[in-house]
Enzyme design. Structure first.
Site, PDB file in Angstrom:
ATOM      1  N   CYS A   1       0.832  -1.202   0.000  1.00 52.03           N
ATOM      2  CA  CYS A   1       0.000   0.000   0.000  1.00 52.03           C
ATOM      3  C   CYS A   1       0.867   1.252   0.000  1.00 52.03           C
ATOM      4  O   CYS A   1       0.617   2.198  -0.756  1.00 52.03           O
ATOM      5  CB  CYS A   1      -0.933  -0.010   1.209  1.00 52.03           C
ATOM      6  SG  CYS A   1      -2.121   1.349   1.215  1.00 52.03           S
ATOM      7  N   CYS A   2       1.892   1.277   0.851  1.00 49.77           N
ATOM      8  CA  CYS A   2       2.806   2.420   0.884  1.00 49.77           C
ATOM      9  C   CYS A   2       3.496   2.603  -0.463  1.00 49.77           C
ATOM     10  O   CYS A   2       3.678   3.730  -0.942  1.00 49.77           O
ATOM     11  CB  CYS A   2       3.855   2.227   1.974  1.00 49.77           C
ATOM     12  SG  CYS A   2       3.255   2.396   3.663  1.00 49.77           S
TER      13      CYS A   2
ATOM     14  N   CYS B   1      -0.888   8.003   7.420  1.00 55.87           N
ATOM     15  CA  CYS B   1      -2.227   7.719   6.920  1.00 55.87           C
ATOM     16  C   CYS B   1      -3.133   7.290   8.080  1.00 55.87           C
ATOM     17  O   CYS B   1      -2.682   6.638   9.028  1.00 55.87           O
ATOM     18  CB  CYS B   1      -2.165   6.608   5.873  1.00 55.87           C
ATOM     19  SG  CYS B   1      -1.338   7.093   4.347  1.00 55.87           S
TER      20      CYS B   1
ATOM     21  N   CYS C   1      -3.287   3.562   9.404  1.00 61.60           N
ATOM     22  CA  CYS C   1      -2.058   2.992   9.953  1.00 61.60           C
ATOM     23  C   CYS C   1      -1.407   3.877  11.004  1.00 61.60           C
ATOM     24  O   CYS C   1      -0.217   3.717  11.300  1.00 61.60           O
ATOM     25  CB  CYS C   1      -1.068   2.697   8.825  1.00 61.60           C
ATOM     26  SG  CYS C   1      -1.664   1.481   7.619  1.00 61.60           S
TER      27      CYS C   1
ATOM     28  N   CYS D   1       7.946   4.116   5.557  1.00 58.75           N
ATOM     29  CA  CYS D   1       6.909   3.890   4.553  1.00 58.75           C
ATOM     30  C   CYS D   1       7.482   3.377   3.246  1.00 58.75           C
ATOM     31  O   CYS D   1       6.750   2.865   2.405  1.00 58.75           O
ATOM     32  CB  CYS D   1       6.140   5.188   4.297  1.00 58.75           C
ATOM     33  SG  CYS D   1       7.172   6.525   3.669  1.00 58.75           S
TER      34      CYS D   1
END
Length: 251
Positions: free
Chosen positions: A123-124, A205, A208, A231
């Site tokens: 995702c990062c 985010c 997280c 990240c």
């Protein structure tokens, strides 16, 4: 201004810069880095997080037109998005560039916006690392707000680092302690991120990032209970830390 040809490699330019500014204060490192022949074209990358306003203020004083790259992962807290707008306006920053992930890549790899639940590294990579890398393409160097005290992976941080074989990373605040950050913000009457007062000393985010209890490490709320400190946009021990879009890409 491109890096002078006298310095053939990024490593040579970094060594020259660290040697020249090793004993300088953060403010001087920041100001000189904007014009040093070794750094070339420079941008600031800012998360508009808990301590970001320090470097943003330095930009407003020394070069308000400096490109400021803000990666909107589209999973940020609403408070961060509003803070970005408010700070840019208040400080008179004239070149804030908001970048986002490719619509095509999002549709392919995260169509339900739930990738963070399955693979935070991926995702990062999708929402932050790849968009930032694309945005940094025109630049020879970029400024970060990283500091030695923030985590073990940053304990030996220098003012200047080589990022691969073509770009320099500039860390003017590398040697600052938490008190230095707070003093600068207080002395310059800078606006605080609203979530700091709510228990978020380090803000990423929303899915997280959790609140941090008294006595905990300030970054313990980032990716809590996971073996993850970065990240993916930064190097650790000379290697970039980023996750593949899926497990098959790991090879």
């Amino acid at each position: 201004m491109r890096p002078e040809a006298t310095f053939a490699t990024v490593d040579e330019r970094v060594a020259a810069l660290n040697g020249r500014y090793r004993h300088h204060a953060a403010r001087a490192v920041f100001k000189e880095a904007l014009n040093a022949r070794e750094t070339g074209r420079v941008a600031l990358v800012s998360s508009f997080g808990a301590e970001s306003v320090v470097l943003l203020h330095m930009v407003s004083v020394d070069r308000p037109s400096l490109p400021v790259i803000f990666v909107d992962t589209e999973m940020l807290f609403p408070e961060t998005l509003q803070y970005q707008i408010d700070v840019a306006s208040q400080l008179g920053l004239t070149n804030v560039q908001v970048v986002k992930a490719s619509r095509t890549q999002l549709a392919l790899h995260d169509p339900k916006s739930d990738l963070h639940k399955r693979d935070t590294d991926a995702c990062c990579n999708l929402r932050k690392t790849e968009p930032l890398e694309a945005a940094l393409t025109p630049y020879d160097a970029w400024i970060t707000g990283r500091k030695r005290f923030q985590s073990g992976t940053r304990a030996k941080l220098d003012f200047f680092e080589a990022e691969g074989d073509r770009r320099i990373k500039i860390n003017p605040l590398a040697h600052w302690a938490p008190a230095d950050v707070q003093d600068y913000m207080w002395n310059n009457k800078l606006p605080r991120h609203p979530l700091v007062a709510q228990g978020y000393p380090s803000i990423g985010c929303a899915p997280c990032t959790t609140k941090v209890a008294e006595g905990e490490d300030p970054r313990s709320g980032r990716w809590r209970d996971q073996d993850k400190e970065e990240c993916g946009i930064h190097f650790v021990d000379g290697k970039i830390v980023r996750g593949p879009l899926n497990k098959e890409d790991a090879a």
